[in-house]
Structures are given as C-alpha cells and as structure tokens.
Enzyme design. Structure first.
Site, PDB file in Angstrom:
ATOM      1  N   HIS A 194       0.849  -1.195   0.000  1.00 24.52           N
ATOM      2  CA  HIS A 194       0.000   0.000   0.000  1.00 24.52           C
ATOM      3  C   HIS A 194       0.882   1.240   0.000  1.00 24.52           C
ATOM      4  CE1 HIS A 194      -3.567   2.365   1.984  1.00 24.52           C
ATOM      5  NE2 HIS A 194      -3.005   3.017   1.002  1.00 24.52           N
ATOM      6  N   HIS A 244       3.386  10.860   0.623  1.00 27.37           N
ATOM      7  CA  HIS A 244       4.341  10.275   1.572  1.00 27.37           C
ATOM      8  C   HIS A 244       5.794  10.341   1.101  1.00 27.37           C
ATOM      9  CE1 HIS A 244       0.936   8.737   3.829  1.00 27.37           C
ATOM     10  NE2 HIS A 244       0.460   8.180   2.736  1.00 27.37           N
ATOM     11  N   GLU A 265       0.911   8.225  -3.747  1.00 24.39           N
ATOM     12  CA  GLU A 265       1.785   7.831  -2.634  1.00 24.39           C
ATOM     13  C   GLU A 265       3.064   8.672  -2.619  1.00 24.39           C
ATOM     14  OE1 GLU A 265       1.283   5.488  -0.043  1.00 24.39           O
ATOM     15  OE2 GLU A 265      -0.794   5.582  -0.743  1.00 24.39           O
TER      16      GLU A 265
END
Ligand code: NAG
Ligand code: NAG
Ligand code: NAG
Length: 235
Positions: free
Chosen positions: A64, A115, A111
């Site tokens: 993920h 992040h 992502e």
C-alpha cells in the site's frame, strides 16, 4: 484525499476530519525529519470488499505504501515522474498494483506526493528512484505473504483467532506490527484481515509500530478487535 480512493458513499467522519486537520497543521509548519517508516501491506480480497476493484486476480499481499511519520505532502511541487523509475515498473506492477485502476500510475503518484516527498527528507530516500526502490526492497525483505504461509495462516473459510495471527507476526519479526481489519457488517460477528504495517527506523531496521498512528483516513480499516474471530478471505 485522492478522489478515486475515497468511498463516495462515505460521510465525513470525525477521524477523517481530525486527519485532515493534522495534515493542514503539518502543511503550515516546516516539515521535520521523520523518525519512523511504516511499510503498509494490504490483502486485496479485503480491500476489494470495500472498494470497486478492477481485477481480483492478485492472491498475495501487495504494497500500500511506505509512510514516514512526519506528515503529508511535504513538497507539492515535486511531481511524480514514472520515467525516473522505469527499471522498477515490472516489480511495481506486481508488488504495488493499483487495485482500483490497474493500468494507471495514479496510485504511485498519490503515494509519492503524499508520503514520498516527506520520506525524501532523508538522504537515503531523496529521489523517486531511491524512495520506490527502497519500498520494494523492504517489501521483498519482509516477505509478509510467505511468513503467514510458513506458519499456516492461509486464506480460508475457517476463522482465525486474532492472537494467533498477531503471535506469528510478532515472533517472526521480533517487533510489534499494526494489524488492521475491516469491521463486520451488522449481521456478522467476524472481522476481515485487511492491512498490516511493519515499521522501520531511519536506518531501515525493524521497529515496533504504534497502534495509534494512523494514516488510513478514508478507508475502512481499523486496528483489529483482539476478541473477535478473524476472516482471511480467499480469492
Ligand atoms: C489470473 O492469474 C493467473 C495466475 O497468475 C493467470 O494465469 C490468469 O490468466 C489470470 N486471470 C486473469 C483474468 O487475469
Ligand atoms: C521541492 O521539489 C522541487 C522539485 O524537485 C525542488 O526543486 C525543491 O528544492 C524542493 N523544495 C524543498 C523545500 O525541498
Ligand atoms: C521525467 O524524468 C525524465 C528522466 O529523469 C526526464 O528526462 C524528464 O524530463 C522528466 N519529465 C518531467 C516532466 O519532469
């Protein structure tokens, strides 16, 4: 939130509002160096029981994300560029598939922006290639799918005790994971195993996760209830 990862029928719950508040608080202060990285795996069958996936043919735990603990979207002008990770794409497609839109790079873009740009404050992760290749490296090193199988935790119509799954993970890795489930619908008393986080220090050694740290936002994953049977849904 990325629109395609948000369940459109979901109302704004207070955890989501708290999450958004936390994100904006981080955005206003200069980002600080992270102290922990969270390698997050999900089980496609469970994820796809909540979301409309485009293919259900993935019978292993997939990535993920790799999330630092210092906030989100640390550099909005640093755009994802798949040319920089071209050599990684075959592994990305296998290990980090977008279960909602298999042919798109939207998940990786999301992502990275949320992040990766924060992880990149560490010299070891300060390029897209370093970030994504480190995530893949840790994913293969952890090899979570094999670990469960080695200890006979396999997808099944029978239920597991939560303590059994937790013990396997804790004993094998020697650190505390964060194990999340999808809570039961009203007429069942079983939770579905959905997402597992394994944490790392800045030098990429294993570290205990904190159960309370949560970036799950809009998704339906919650820390599993230790007293409720666990369903590990087969393909
Ligand atoms: C599903 O995966 C199997 C094994 O990897 C493969 O042989 C099969 O063609 C796939 N089916 C679809 C519909 O993608
Ligand atoms: C943000 O990313 C851009 C593009 O890579 C870079 O030029 C800039 O220096 C970065 N800003 C910070 C504060 O790191
Ligand atoms: C994407 O990366 C490639 C390879 O590093 C580079 O040549 C290209 O200019 C980049 N594209 C953009 C839009 O930054």
């Amino acid at each position: 939130m990325l629109p395609h990862r948000t369940n459109s029928s979901m109302s704004l719950s207070s955890p989501l509002l708290l999450f958004l508040a936390a994100v904006s608080a981080f955005a206003m202060s200069p980002p600080h160096m992270w102290t922990k990285l969270i390698l997050t795996h999900h089980w496609p069958m469970t994820f796809c029981s909540m979301e409309s996936c485009h293919h259900l043919n993935v019978s292993y735990w997939t990535l993920h994300g790799l999330w630092p603990d210092n906030g989100a979207v640390c550099n909005a002008s640093w755009h994802f560029n798949s040319s920089e990770i071209e050599d990684l794409l075959p592994d990305m497609e296998r290990s980090w598939p977008d279960l909602l839109k298999p042919a798109s790079d939207g998940f990786w873009k999301y992502e990275w922006s949320k992040h990766g740009t924060c992880a990149a404050q560490a010299p070891a992760l300060n390029s897209q290639h370093k970030y994504f290749s480190k995530a893949l490296e840790l994913y293969h090193k952890v090899d979570f799918d094999s670990t469960l199988r080695k200890f006979n935790i396999v997808p099944s119509q029978d239920y597991y005790k939560f303590s059994q799954i937790e013990a396997v993970v804790e004993n094998f890795y020697g650190v505390k994971p964060k194990i999340q489930c999808v809570q039961p619908s009203k007429n069942t008393d079983v939770q579905a195993l959905g997402q597992v986080e394994i944490c790392f220090s800045p030098d990429f050694s294993l570290l205990d996760c904190e159960k309370e740290i949560s970036f799950t936002g809009a998704s339906g994953f919650r820390v599993c209830n230790p007293d409720m049977p666990v369903y590990y849904p087969p393909l």
